[in-house]
Write a protein that holds these residues in place. Sequence first.
Motif, PDB file in Angstrom:
ATOM      1  N   VAL A  68      -8.736   0.979   4.419  1.00  0.00           N
ATOM      2  CA  VAL A  68      -8.271   2.508   3.941  1.00  0.00           C
ATOM      3  C   VAL A  68      -8.618   3.588   3.616  1.00  0.00           C
ATOM      4  CG1 VAL A  68      -7.406   2.472   2.230  1.00  0.00           C
ATOM      5  CG2 VAL A  68      -6.392   0.221   3.046  1.00  0.00           C
TER       6      VAL A  68
ATOM      7  N   LEU B  13       0.958  -1.637  -0.227  1.00  0.00           N
ATOM      8  CA  LEU B  13       0.379  -0.278  -0.070  1.00  0.00           C
ATOM      9  C   LEU B  13       1.081   1.358   0.300  1.00  0.00           C
ATOM     10  CD1 LEU B  13      -2.836   1.265   0.433  1.00  0.00           C
ATOM     11  CD2 LEU B  13      -2.507   0.839   2.636  1.00  0.00           C
TER      12      LEU B  13
ATOM     13  N   SER C 193       0.313   7.400   3.278  1.00  0.00           N
ATOM     14  CA  SER C 193       0.460   6.971   1.951  1.00  0.00           C
ATOM     15  C   SER C 193       1.090   7.339   0.554  1.00  0.00           C
ATOM     16  CB  SER C 193      -0.833   5.450   1.313  1.00  0.00           C
ATOM     17  OG  SER C 193      -1.958   6.319   1.080  1.00  0.00           O
TER      18      SER C 193
ATOM     19  N   SER D 292      -2.508   4.010   5.205  1.00  0.00           N
ATOM     20  CA  SER D 292      -3.719   4.494   4.742  1.00  0.00           C
ATOM     21  C   SER D 292      -3.174   6.203   3.958  1.00  0.00           C
ATOM     22  CB  SER D 292      -4.895   3.940   4.454  1.00  0.00           C
ATOM     23  OG  SER D 292      -5.323   4.813   5.679  1.00  0.00           O
TER      24      SER D 292
ATOM     25  N   TRP E 216     -10.360  -2.967   2.468  1.00  0.00           N
ATOM     26  CA  TRP E 216     -10.178  -1.348   1.134  1.00  0.00           C
ATOM     27  C   TRP E 216     -11.511  -0.731   2.891  1.00  0.00           C
ATOM     28  CZ3 TRP E 216     -14.534  -0.489  -1.695  1.00  0.00           C
ATOM     29  CH2 TRP E 216     -14.737   0.064  -3.032  1.00  0.00           C
TER      30      TRP E 216
ATOM     31  N   ILE F 220      -5.617   5.803  -4.452  1.00  0.00           N
ATOM     32  CA  ILE F 220      -5.068   4.238  -3.140  1.00  0.00           C
ATOM     33  C   ILE F 220      -6.939   4.033  -2.861  1.00  0.00           C
ATOM     34  CG2 ILE F 220      -5.114   4.306  -1.138  1.00  0.00           C
ATOM     35  CD1 ILE F 220      -2.402   4.672  -2.414  1.00  0.00           C
TER      36      ILE F 220
ATOM     37  N   SER G 204      -5.776   0.220  -4.220  1.00  0.00           N
ATOM     38  CA  SER G 204      -6.223  -0.800  -2.991  1.00  0.00           C
ATOM     39  C   SER G 204      -6.721  -1.702  -2.900  1.00  0.00           C
ATOM     40  CB  SER G 204      -6.106   0.073  -1.438  1.00  0.00           C
ATOM     41  OG  SER G 204      -7.566   0.714  -1.195  1.00  0.00           O
TER      42      SER G 204
ATOM     43  N   LEU H 198      -4.933  -4.436  -5.033  1.00  0.00           N
ATOM     44  CA  LEU H 198      -3.935  -4.861  -4.447  1.00  0.00           C
ATOM     45  C   LEU H 198      -4.844  -6.347  -3.709  1.00  0.00           C
ATOM     46  CD1 LEU H 198      -0.572  -3.874  -4.499  1.00  0.00           C
ATOM     47  CD2 LEU H 198      -1.928  -2.796  -2.127  1.00  0.00           C
TER      48      LEU H 198
ATOM     49  N   MET I 131      -3.701  -0.328   9.498  1.00  0.00           N
ATOM     50  CA  MET I 131      -3.506   0.306   7.892  1.00  0.00           C
ATOM     51  C   MET I 131      -4.112   1.336   7.657  1.00  0.00           C
ATOM     52  SD  MET I 131      -2.391  -2.412   6.160  1.00  0.00           S
ATOM     53  CE  MET I 131      -3.462  -1.612   4.830  1.00  0.00           C
TER      54      MET I 131
END
Length: 773
Positions: free
Chosen positions: A377, A313, A468, A465, A374, A354, A358, A361, A461
Amino acid sequence: MHITLSSYLLEGAANAARPPLPWLWWLGPMTALIALGVAFLLYRQLMQLSEGNDRMKEIAQAVREGAMAYLRRQYRVVAVVFGVLFAIFLVLAFFDLQNPIVPFAFLTGGLFSGLCGFIGMKTATNASARTAFAATQSLNSALQVALRGGAVMGLVVVGFALLDITVWFLLLYNVFPILFPTNFISLAENPLPQITAIMLSFGMGASTQALFARVGGGIYTKAADVGADLVGKVEANIPEDDPRNPATIADNVGDNVGDVAGMGADLYESYAGSILATAALGVATVGFKGTELLSGKTPLEMGMIYIAAPIALAAVGILLSILAIFVVRSKEDATQGELIAALSRGLYISSVGIAVLSLPLFLILGIPNPINLWLVVLTGLAVGIAVGKLTEYYTSHAFEPTRSIASHASTSVATAMIEGLAVGMRSGGLPVAVVVIGIVISFYMSGGAGNILLGLYGVGMAAVSMLSTLGFTLATDAYGPIADNAGGNAEMSKLDPMVRHRTDQLDAVGNTTAAIGKGFAIGSAALTAMALLAAYLEEIRLVLHELRGVDTLLVDGQIVKVTEMTIQQFMSFYNVTLLNPAVLVGVFAGVATTFYFSAMTMSAVGRAAGGMVDEVRRQFREIAGILEGKAKPDYARCVEISTVAAQREMIDPALLSIVIPVLTGIVFGVAGVLGLLVGALASGFSMALTMSNAGGAWDNAKKYIEGGEHGGKGSDAHKAAVVGDTVGDPFKDTAGPSLNILIKLMSMVSVVFAGLIVAFSNGQGLLLMLFGR
């Protein structure tokens, strides 16, 4: 134990046969190298631009020399502190209270953080005069030079952080087990818990360097700023950055050491810390055992996926940050709102990227519950943008809170101060609520109701994010001091007033982007610190089992294997409840540390500024012809005063944040440390928001008046606003932003010294060890 060559080779071969890393993990080192390559190209392009006339070059060189002299002295002081801590870690390792690799991982974290500060400072001091010269051509040209100068800092930070993390992981996962199969990494079945625990010590190195950079840089810049403003603007009634002001070069140097090197080191450790804490929690969710999971994968294979997720990420965020840097454009007649919109365009593009990328991903990675992750994020992105926009609302003079301070300045200094404090306190409400909502959504969306560690992995996470797109957000932050220095260069070089007008436009936007950057740093610190609470307990588990050889513990009348203990069982074993005095003592100590640390940094600025004020007054009094422009001030003396004061004053606050967690842990055990970290997190987060936003609002209220409102420059309202800005300087540039580092550094210190704490009655603390239960 005697080890034959054949057994050595067999164990090394077994370690070499470990499952390969997920291919998406390799995005981490690849994009890190890309970021560093783009940063190098941007720096080369920058250096090919003209610095302007000889006077502009002379001023830029004076700022460069002052900035580099400061960094050299700071790094010498920091090197001594790192040397002492390195020796302490070696002693702990000798007594099996720590893994032998930890001292070296600690050093690399500090080394790369310091290197980022050096490169960012070098770039910024080279970019300022070039920005001023570009402003003679167009507003957009100046914006491009300043932003790309800041982009070097942003890309170097994310590039070195991700490169250091991934290289250390490769060494610990692939290289060390082959070279030293019986040492260092002893869990042949699943080494990931030990590896991630070791890598957290890298985070402590980064946090320690960041605190020195933030506190030292903040003291330097605000000592110079206060001296330049109080004596120059208020007493001598000369404009900002006027060459007749002896402190003006020190003031320009301070913009770089505080807002470039300091902010870069701050966000470097935030970025690295969020990834490291999240990776450690991901590994902890699947435990130590090698039994097959429902997915058909072993804990080792699942742990690799959980580690790869934050790294991948962050890697995608680097690529999107590079794209965002090149899409920022402005019109020649752009207003402040349009300039902010131009920079926001880059933030929105990278954030939307993103959000879109994501999900595929996570699907490709094969992580459990990809849709939920997700959404986590998206939550992190929304929290980051919301905190940034709320910060902008409370600190930009385009909105009511800052304008209300300007209005109160028309009455008196006292009313301007009262309103500024009220705005700062009020500004802590909504951002805290946003972060709390983000924590709740991230925790439960990622499965926290059934697995606390998995829920905290989701919180981690969300922090990853949020950070990120740091490559771009830090670029917009570092761009501000470059634009500010460009304005100073234009003023001292006596360029066309249109040049100063253009740089002032960029500088005003830079104040807002800096405030937004501080909001991101503080918000991510809160999320990361919460994840580090669980990482601390996982470190305690590892120390008990691997270093102390404790296989079982008596928990609530039952014998439980340490490797299988849940978070709830750890809390029960260490009696982490509000009815335990150790926890309450820790909470009070955490709150007290926040306030005392803030007081130490504020007092340090006051003492350093007092010396600067005395020196500027002395020069005005003793050097005939300064105010008439017939004599040149002694700029070097003011630079020297700020440099010496910053080095002297930054040590005590930094040591406080290292010593307090260790002493608390030794005396009150794990329960006391958790209370300490909770108290520091809750109070430090709110205090940091209040101080940063109050200072930013005072600053922009002054600029609002300087734009012609409430009588403009020289009016009573302006003089009152200058006082407010002066008080707000250490709020927003020293104490406030240093608090978010304090929060994380105390957590990192607790993690790294967990072995020492566990040595006292398995972490129950010295008091219980002496007096019993």
